[in-house]
Design a protein around this motif. Structure first.
Motif, PDB file in Angstrom:
ATOM      1  N   LEU A  85     -10.956   8.325  -2.555  1.00 59.41           N
ATOM      2  CA  LEU A  85     -11.319   7.022  -3.125  1.00 59.41           C
ATOM      3  C   LEU A  85     -10.992   6.922  -4.601  1.00 59.41           C
ATOM      4  O   LEU A  85     -11.659   6.229  -5.360  1.00 59.41           O
ATOM      5  CB  LEU A  85     -12.810   6.766  -2.892  1.00 59.41           C
ATOM      6  N   ASN A  86      -9.987   7.600  -5.046  1.00 55.56           N
ATOM      7  CA  ASN A  86      -9.537   7.515  -6.438  1.00 55.56           C
ATOM      8  C   ASN A  86      -8.016   7.389  -6.424  1.00 55.56           C
ATOM      9  O   ASN A  86      -7.328   8.334  -6.042  1.00 55.56           O
ATOM     10  CB  ASN A  86      -9.963   8.750  -7.224  1.00 55.56           C
ATOM     11  N   PRO A  87      -7.462   6.222  -6.789  1.00 53.54           N
ATOM     12  CA  PRO A  87      -8.118   5.025  -7.326  1.00 53.54           C
ATOM     13  C   PRO A  87      -9.039   4.371  -6.295  1.00 53.54           C
ATOM     14  O   PRO A  87      -8.887   4.592  -5.100  1.00 53.54           O
ATOM     15  CB  PRO A  87      -6.941   4.101  -7.668  1.00 53.54           C
ATOM     16  N   PRO A  88      -9.995   3.537  -6.773  1.00 45.61           N
ATOM     17  CA  PRO A  88     -10.948   2.902  -5.865  1.00 45.61           C
ATOM     18  C   PRO A  88     -10.285   1.905  -4.935  1.00 45.61           C
ATOM     19  O   PRO A  88      -9.206   1.387  -5.227  1.00 45.61           O
ATOM     20  CB  PRO A  88     -11.939   2.212  -6.824  1.00 45.61           C
ATOM     21  N   PRO A  89     -10.917   1.616  -3.792  1.00 46.92           N
ATOM     22  CA  PRO A  89     -10.314   0.717  -2.793  1.00 46.92           C
ATOM     23  C   PRO A  89      -9.928  -0.650  -3.331  1.00 46.92           C
ATOM     24  O   PRO A  89      -8.904  -1.204  -2.929  1.00 46.92           O
ATOM     25  CB  PRO A  89     -11.416   0.612  -1.729  1.00 46.92           C
ATOM     26  N   HIS A 124      -1.027  -5.741 -12.518  1.00 47.74           N
ATOM     27  CA  HIS A 124      -2.053  -6.731 -12.207  1.00 47.74           C
ATOM     28  C   HIS A 124      -3.271  -6.074 -11.569  1.00 47.74           C
ATOM     29  O   HIS A 124      -4.412  -6.450 -11.863  1.00 47.74           O
ATOM     30  CB  HIS A 124      -1.483  -7.815 -11.291  1.00 47.74           C
ATOM     31  N   ALA A 125      -3.050  -5.103 -10.704  1.00 46.77           N
ATOM     32  CA  ALA A 125      -4.181  -4.408 -10.097  1.00 46.77           C
ATOM     33  C   ALA A 125      -4.987  -3.662 -11.160  1.00 46.77           C
ATOM     34  O   ALA A 125      -6.223  -3.673 -11.142  1.00 46.77           O
ATOM     35  CB  ALA A 125      -3.683  -3.433  -9.035  1.00 46.77           C
ATOM     36  N   LYS A 126      -4.295  -3.031 -12.079  1.00 49.33           N
ATOM     37  CA  LYS A 126      -4.974  -2.294 -13.151  1.00 49.33           C
ATOM     38  C   LYS A 126      -5.792  -3.228 -14.028  1.00 49.33           C
ATOM     39  O   LYS A 126      -6.901  -2.893 -14.464  1.00 49.33           O
ATOM     40  CB  LYS A 126      -3.946  -1.547 -13.996  1.00 49.33           C
ATOM     41  N   ALA A 127      -5.272  -4.419 -14.283  1.00 50.63           N
ATOM     42  CA  ALA A 127      -5.954  -5.359 -15.182  1.00 50.63           C
ATOM     43  C   ALA A 127      -7.081  -6.124 -14.509  1.00 50.63           C
ATOM     44  O   ALA A 127      -8.071  -6.477 -15.167  1.00 50.63           O
ATOM     45  CB  ALA A 127      -4.927  -6.347 -15.748  1.00 50.63           C
ATOM     46  N   PHE A 128      -6.979  -6.378 -13.197  1.00 54.21           N
ATOM     47  CA  PHE A 128      -7.908  -7.321 -12.578  1.00 54.21           C
ATOM     48  C   PHE A 128      -8.695  -6.775 -11.393  1.00 54.21           C
ATOM     49  O   PHE A 128      -9.411  -7.523 -10.732  1.00 54.21           O
ATOM     50  CB  PHE A 128      -7.137  -8.573 -12.139  1.00 54.21           C
ATOM     51  N   SER A 129      -8.608  -5.491 -11.105  1.00 56.05           N
ATOM     52  CA  SER A 129      -9.428  -4.942 -10.024  1.00 56.05           C
ATOM     53  C   SER A 129     -10.784  -4.515 -10.559  1.00 56.05           C
ATOM     54  O   SER A 129     -11.046  -4.575 -11.762  1.00 56.05           O
ATOM     55  CB  SER A 129      -8.714  -3.756  -9.362  1.00 56.05           C
ATOM     56  N   ASN A 130     -11.637  -4.085  -9.662  1.00 54.49           N
ATOM     57  CA  ASN A 130     -13.006  -3.714 -10.020  1.00 54.49           C
ATOM     58  C   ASN A 130     -13.043  -2.569 -11.019  1.00 54.49           C
ATOM     59  O   ASN A 130     -12.310  -1.593 -10.891  1.00 54.49           O
ATOM     60  CB  ASN A 130     -13.771  -3.313  -8.754  1.00 54.49           C
ATOM     61  N   ASP A 131     -13.879  -2.699 -12.032  1.00 50.28           N
ATOM     62  CA  ASP A 131     -14.127  -1.612 -12.970  1.00 50.28           C
ATOM     63  C   ASP A 131     -15.579  -1.688 -13.405  1.00 50.28           C
ATOM     64  O   ASP A 131     -16.351  -2.509 -12.903  1.00 50.28           O
ATOM     65  CB  ASP A 131     -13.180  -1.678 -14.183  1.00 50.28           C
ATOM     66  N   SER A 132     -15.982  -0.838 -14.323  1.00 43.66           N
ATOM     67  CA  SER A 132     -17.380  -0.807 -14.733  1.00 43.66           C
ATOM     68  C   SER A 132     -17.806  -2.117 -15.385  1.00 43.66           C
ATOM     69  O   SER A 132     -18.977  -2.504 -15.319  1.00 43.66           O
ATOM     70  CB  SER A 132     -17.611   0.357 -15.709  1.00 43.66           C
ATOM     71  N   LYS A 133     -16.868  -2.820 -16.032  1.00 48.52           N
ATOM     72  CA  LYS A 133     -17.216  -4.078 -16.686  1.00 48.52           C
ATOM     73  C   LYS A 133     -17.377  -5.205 -15.666  1.00 48.52           C
ATOM     74  O   LYS A 133     -18.218  -6.082 -15.817  1.00 48.52           O
ATOM     75  CB  LYS A 133     -16.141  -4.448 -17.709  1.00 48.52           C
ATOM     76  N   THR A 134     -16.529  -5.201 -14.628  1.00 50.55           N
ATOM     77  CA  THR A 134     -16.653  -6.213 -13.588  1.00 50.55           C
ATOM     78  C   THR A 134     -17.884  -5.933 -12.738  1.00 50.55           C
ATOM     79  O   THR A 134     -18.685  -6.806 -12.452  1.00 50.55           O
ATOM     80  CB  THR A 134     -15.396  -6.224 -12.689  1.00 50.55           C
ATOM     81  N   HIS A 185       0.834  -1.201   0.000  1.00 54.33           N
ATOM     82  CA  HIS A 185       0.000   0.000   0.000  1.00 54.33           C
ATOM     83  C   HIS A 185       0.871   1.253   0.000  1.00 54.33           C
ATOM     84  O   HIS A 185       0.558   2.251  -0.671  1.00 54.33           O
ATOM     85  CB  HIS A 185      -0.881   0.028   1.256  1.00 54.33           C
ATOM     86  N   ALA A 186       1.961   1.188   0.758  1.00 51.38           N
ATOM     87  CA  ALA A 186       2.774   2.383   0.993  1.00 51.38           C
ATOM     88  C   ALA A 186       3.757   2.697  -0.128  1.00 51.38           C
ATOM     89  O   ALA A 186       4.056   3.868  -0.369  1.00 51.38           O
ATOM     90  CB  ALA A 186       3.540   2.228   2.314  1.00 51.38           C
ATOM     91  N   VAL A 187       4.262   1.686  -0.826  1.00 51.75           N
ATOM     92  CA  VAL A 187       5.357   1.940  -1.774  1.00 51.75           C
ATOM     93  C   VAL A 187       4.957   1.889  -3.238  1.00 51.75           C
ATOM     94  O   VAL A 187       5.715   2.339  -4.102  1.00 51.75           O
ATOM     95  CB  VAL A 187       6.546   0.980  -1.534  1.00 51.75           C
ATOM     96  N   VAL A 188       3.776   1.314  -3.545  1.00 52.82           N
ATOM     97  CA  VAL A 188       3.349   1.214  -4.937  1.00 52.82           C
ATOM     98  C   VAL A 188       2.397   2.361  -5.257  1.00 52.82           C
ATOM     99  O   VAL A 188       1.465   2.635  -4.493  1.00 52.82           O
ATOM    100  CB  VAL A 188       2.661  -0.135  -5.231  1.00 52.82           C
ATOM    101  N   LYS A 189       2.621   3.022  -6.371  1.00 52.91           N
ATOM    102  CA  LYS A 189       1.780   4.153  -6.773  1.00 52.91           C
ATOM    103  C   LYS A 189       0.320   3.727  -6.868  1.00 52.91           C
ATOM    104  O   LYS A 189      -0.010   2.738  -7.497  1.00 52.91           O
ATOM    105  CB  LYS A 189       2.243   4.692  -8.129  1.00 52.91           C
TER     106      LYS A 189
END
Length: 346
Positions: free
Chosen positions: A136-140, A220-230, A124-128
């Protein structure tokens, strides 16, 4: 001991590795000196934990201090869960250094689990994009996918997490989501964790540099986290309150709704993957065992899987294959270019 030497030594162990909070902090500062410069690390189990936390809060402006306490951590107590947050360039990472907190994956030995939690909060602390800062942007769910992906990759590299334990963790993330009736959406990181087992780009995770671990976790977070399609909100709606039904009855109702979703969602969508992934957990199997036979349930799962035979939902097939190594990773300029342009999807 040099870091490379310690990595290879730790990686040869298959049992537990006692967690040493001070050593974990030391290694984090060695691996990420710039990123950890302004981090206050706190062992919640130590007597002076609240004093350290109060000292961190005192560094913040009054406005930032209010925002920090509104994030749900007004003071540190013995049952406070691990967390990381930052305001005005000042970051705090707090974990339990002596005893694991109540939520844990029992299949992972205690010491290695505590290291995983530490690495999760460090991520959480070291990755952008991973930091909680009241915005809440990016989302949790993106932040949590970063943290879990980072912790897995760092654990694999340092030998504190075994590859087969990734799917166990993914199951527990999904089952926790189901038991809480779809409420903790931010921690539903199962798809990102499965993707690390499937490894669609065939990356040698063991050889990643510390900087590359950050990069891959973010991707991986960008590809597989919650989005409008999920649409995790839609999936969560399948767990709405069901009155006075028993836990078994409620869960069975949820399973039926998820089955409908898996039948209706596009087979190439994240929504389909998550719905079917939930149905493939031991918890779902237990829920339906009161109503249909194991054989009938397996037939239903196989029918759903046949909608997308190319997708390894739950990373079952991938887990049977050996991990990618430096010898089996893409070699040669053509292979590396192909790997670079391969879409990160499962």
């Amino acid at each position: 001991m040099k870091m490379q030497d310690q990595k290879s030594t730790a990686g040869s162990r298959t049992g537990d590795i006692p967690f040493d909070f001070d050593r974990a902090v030391q290694r984090a500062r060695q691996d990420y000196p710039a990123e950890t410069r302004n981090i206050t690390f706190i062992d919640i189990d130590r007597p002076d934990a609240q004093q350290q936390y109060a000292g961190w809060l005192a560094q913040l402006s009054p406005k930032a201090r209010v925002r920090a306490t509104q994030c749900g951590v007004p003071k540190l107590e013995s049952d406070t869960g691990a967390f990381a947050m930052g305001f005005e360039g000042k970051v705090v990472v707090a974990v339990h250094g002596q005893q694991p907190q109540s939520w844990r994956v029992p299949e992972i030995p205690q010491g290695r689990w505590m290291q995983y939690v530490f690495d999760h909060e460090l991520g959480h602390a070291v990755v952008k994009g991973g930091m909680y800062n009241g915005i809440l942007n990016p989302p949790p769910n993106f932040k949590e996918s970063i943290a879990d992906s980072f912790a897995v990759l760092r654990g694999l590299r340092n030998g504190t997490l075994q590859r087969e334990e990734i799917r166990i963790l993914a199951d527990h993330r999904m089952e926790d989501f189901m038991r809480r009736q779809g409420l903790p959406q931010q921690h539903l990181t199962t798809m990102a964790l499965d993707a690390l087992v499937i490894n669609p780009k065939q990356t040698d995770f063991m050889s990643l540099s510390h900087a590359e671990i950050k990069s891959v976790a973010h991707a991986h977070a960008k590809a597989f986290s919650n989005d409008s399609k999920t649409n995790l909100a839609l999936i969560s709606s399948k767990f709405c309150w069901d009155g006075e039904k028993s836990d078994v009855e409620k869960l069975h109702t949820h399973v039926k709704r998820l089955t409908d979703l898996a039948e209706q969602a596009p087979a190439d969508s994240s929504r389909f993957y998550i719905a079917l992934r939930a149905l493939k957990t031991p918890l779902a199997e237990k829920a339906v065992s009161h109503y249909i036979s194991a054989e009938a349930w397996q037939e239903k799962l196989q029918k759903l899987e046949s909608r997308a035979p190319h997708r390894d939902v739950g990373a079952v097939a991938a887990a049977q294959k050996p991990a990618v190594t430096a010898e089996t990773a893409a070699a040669g300029i053509v292979a590396r270019v192909k790997q670079h342009f391969t879409k990160l999807r499962i």
